[in-house]
Scaffold this active site. Structure first.
Site, PDB file in Angstrom:
ATOM      1  N   SER A 109       0.825  -1.206   0.000  1.00 26.48           N
ATOM      2  CA  SER A 109       0.000   0.000   0.000  1.00 26.48           C
ATOM      3  C   SER A 109       0.858   1.255   0.000  1.00 26.48           C
ATOM      4  O   SER A 109       1.977   1.255   0.526  1.00 26.48           O
ATOM      5  CB  SER A 109      -0.886  -0.038   1.252  1.00 26.48           C
ATOM      6  OG  SER A 109      -1.470   1.204   1.501  1.00 26.48           O
ATOM      7  N   TYR A 132      -2.221   5.977  -4.431  1.00 27.10           N
ATOM      8  CA  TYR A 132      -3.256   7.005  -4.271  1.00 27.10           C
ATOM      9  C   TYR A 132      -2.798   8.216  -5.061  1.00 27.10           C
ATOM     10  O   TYR A 132      -1.611   8.549  -5.051  1.00 27.10           O
ATOM     11  CB  TYR A 132      -3.431   7.381  -2.795  1.00 27.10           C
ATOM     12  CG  TYR A 132      -4.168   6.355  -1.970  1.00 27.10           C
ATOM     13  CD1 TYR A 132      -5.457   5.955  -2.308  1.00 27.10           C
ATOM     14  CD2 TYR A 132      -3.592   5.815  -0.826  1.00 27.10           C
ATOM     15  CE1 TYR A 132      -6.145   5.027  -1.539  1.00 27.10           C
ATOM     16  CE2 TYR A 132      -4.271   4.892  -0.041  1.00 27.10           C
ATOM     17  CZ  TYR A 132      -5.546   4.501  -0.417  1.00 27.10           C
ATOM     18  OH  TYR A 132      -6.221   3.588   0.349  1.00 27.10           O
ATOM     19  N   THR A 158      -5.999   3.024  -6.705  1.00 26.88           N
ATOM     20  CA  THR A 158      -7.265   2.909  -5.967  1.00 26.88           C
ATOM     21  C   THR A 158      -8.111   4.141  -6.269  1.00 26.88           C
ATOM     22  O   THR A 158      -7.665   5.267  -6.056  1.00 26.88           O
ATOM     23  CB  THR A 158      -6.988   2.780  -4.453  1.00 26.88           C
ATOM     24  OG1 THR A 158      -6.248   1.576  -4.253  1.00 26.88           O
ATOM     25  CG2 THR A 158      -8.272   2.713  -3.649  1.00 26.88           C
ATOM     26  N   LYS A 253      -8.533  -0.107  -8.950  1.00 31.01           N
ATOM     27  CA  LYS A 253      -9.180  -0.819  -7.835  1.00 31.01           C
ATOM     28  C   LYS A 253     -10.327   0.039  -7.314  1.00 31.01           C
ATOM     29  O   LYS A 253     -10.098   1.181  -6.900  1.00 31.01           O
ATOM     30  CB  LYS A 253      -8.158  -1.067  -6.724  1.00 31.01           C
ATOM     31  CG  LYS A 253      -8.717  -1.692  -5.466  1.00 31.01           C
ATOM     32  CD  LYS A 253      -7.588  -2.145  -4.555  1.00 31.01           C
ATOM     33  CE  LYS A 253      -8.069  -2.745  -3.265  1.00 31.01           C
ATOM     34  NZ  LYS A 253      -8.504  -1.747  -2.289  1.00 31.01           N
ATOM     35  N   HIS A 277     -13.763  -1.608  -1.243  1.00 26.92           N
ATOM     36  CA  HIS A 277     -12.751  -1.328  -0.209  1.00 26.92           C
ATOM     37  C   HIS A 277     -13.124  -2.024   1.109  1.00 26.92           C
ATOM     38  O   HIS A 277     -12.957  -1.483   2.200  1.00 26.92           O
ATOM     39  CB  HIS A 277     -12.656   0.191  -0.001  1.00 26.92           C
ATOM     40  CG  HIS A 277     -11.278   0.698   0.297  1.00 26.92           C
ATOM     41  ND1 HIS A 277     -10.523   1.382  -0.620  1.00 26.92           N
ATOM     42  CD2 HIS A 277     -10.509   0.637   1.414  1.00 26.92           C
ATOM     43  CE1 HIS A 277      -9.369   1.738  -0.073  1.00 26.92           C
ATOM     44  NE2 HIS A 277      -9.323   1.280   1.166  1.00 26.92           N
TER      45      HIS A 277
END
Ligand SMILES: Cc1cc2nc3c(=O)[nH]c(=O)nc-3n(C[C@H](O)[C@H](O)[C@H](O)COP(=O)(O)O)c2cc1C
Length: 380
Positions: A109, A132, A158, A253, A277
């Site tokens: 992540s 992100y 994402t 995603k 999520h």
């Protein structure tokens, strides 16, 4: 409770609850608003039944799949999740090593606690970097080059977290990074001294993907990171530009609508992850499994359609593959074992998942994943 007593998701969840301070357990276990979507994610699989075929000569089963050019020995992978060293001091190191042992992919992540470069060196199975999109375009470019240089195989943007979800459990405990607990939250930590000792005895907690760019602590918390640094004006043109820059396997995603799935194909994405999520963002959003058939029918022949959310059993995986998903992401399924027992916990959980998929494929009369079709499913 011992790890050898954990037979399934629920046992690992109970063991994690025993080990973790309440605010951390609830950060993993919780979701947005009334948690309706979170509950539906698993229940959706229960509205659908498998119809087995028998006498098909299923001595050997091949459960390998290829998604976004990566071959995985099993049709599940460890979806990227934040803050793993808070759950167990080995964090991403444990998950990466366990995923490598099972020949599958794992995600690091943007809010990971081990650097993507270090994670990349742990095993030789494919690695995803979960991205992100920041207001600072320079920062976005730097992060992508860093991931490319490290040898990350798949870029995963994402797109369902343009702003933070309303996690009321975290509000109640005061959970935030850096810690800013209320009195009740502090009391919960005092009840788990073993966790606290482990936490202070190991290397300092960091967010190495962001450290050079964001100073957590000096006024910035993760929730402010979401609201202040991420770019809510992100649009399809920005993503198309990212796809060009990355020039490799790229997935989105958090896609849920047919229109968005088609746009993803048009801009050159090679995968989409149907995901809400884990119910942590838009409560009331549809479950990925409920939405899967529509998306597969629209774009399944042009892009790899993958799903995550609520997967706790091999039979859930078989249902998703039968409807047309190419693979399935796991979140809390491996996070509770990580919290319960570190790498041996994640290995045990992945081993149980592999055994369930293999057993269930045999019971379904399927020798390979391509034998799983909609003929094997009935909705109630
Ligand atoms: C504690 C926790 C942290 C997460 N962190 C991230 C993250 O940093 N980036 C991301 O894209 N998804 C994140 N997710 C979502 C997962 O990648 C995945 O979509 C979700 O957990 C799937 O649902 P499941 O937990 O029911 O399997 C997180 C989920 C959890 C439970």
């Amino acid at each position: 409770m011992r790890v050898t007593n954990c037979q399934n998701f629920h046992d690992f969840r109970r063991m994690a609850k025993q080990r973790l301070p309440g605010p951390i357990f609830n950060y993993i276990d919780g979701a947005a608003d009334d948690e309706v979507t979170y509950r539906r994610n698993t229940r959706a699989f229960e509205d659908c039944d498998l119809v087995p075929n028998v006498l098909r000569g299923v001595g050997e089963v091949d459960m390998s799949v290829t998604i976004m050019g990566q071959t995985l020995a099993m049709p599940v992978y460890c979806s990227p999740t934040a803050l793993q060293r808070l759950f167990h001091h080995d964090g991403e190191r444990a998950v990466a090593a366990a995923a490598a042992k099972f020949g599958t992919m794992f995600g690091v992540s943007s809010l990971g606690t081990v650097s993507l470069e270090e994670a990349r060196k742990i095993g030789n199975t494919p690695q995803v970097y979960q991205f992100y999109f920041h207001k600072d375009r320079g920062l976005n470019r730097d992060m992508m080059s860093r991931a490319k240089l490290a040898g990350v195989e798949v870029m995963m943007l994402t797109v369902d977290s343009i702003t933070g979800g309303n996690r009321e459990r975290d509000k109640r405990t005061g959970f935030s990074i850096p810690f800013k607990l209320n009195a009740a939250g502090i009391a919960q930590f005092a009840l788990k001294p073993a966790w606290a000792i482990n936490y202070v005895m190991h290397e300092r907690f960091r967010l190495p993907q962001l450290d050079d760019h964001v100073k957590m602590g000096s006024g910035t918390s993760i929730s402010r990171y979401f609201t202040e640094m991420l770019d809510p004006s992100l649009n399809w043109d920005d993503v198309a530009e990212m796809v060009r820059q990355w020039d490799g396997q790229f997935c989105l995603k958090g896609i849920m609508s047919v229109a968005d799935a088609k746009r993803a194909v048009e801009i050159g994405c090679t995968g989409i992850i149907l995901s809400n999520h884990g119910g942590r963002q838009l409560d009331g959003s549809r479950s990925a499994f409920d939405q899967l058939a529509e998306i597969v029918d629209a774009v399944g022949d042009r892009i790899d359609v993958i799903l995550d959310g609520g997967v706790q059993r091999g039979s859930h995986v078989l249902k998703a593959l039968s409807l047309g998903a190419k693979a399935v992401g796991l979140g809390r399924y491996y996070l509770f074992p990580l919290a319960a027992a570190g790498q041996p916990g994640v290995e045990r959980a992945l081993g149980q998942m592999r055994a369930e998929i293999e057993r269930d494929m045999k019971l379904m009369g399927c020798r390979s994943v391509s034998d799983l079709t909609r003929e094997n499913l009935r909705f109630r």
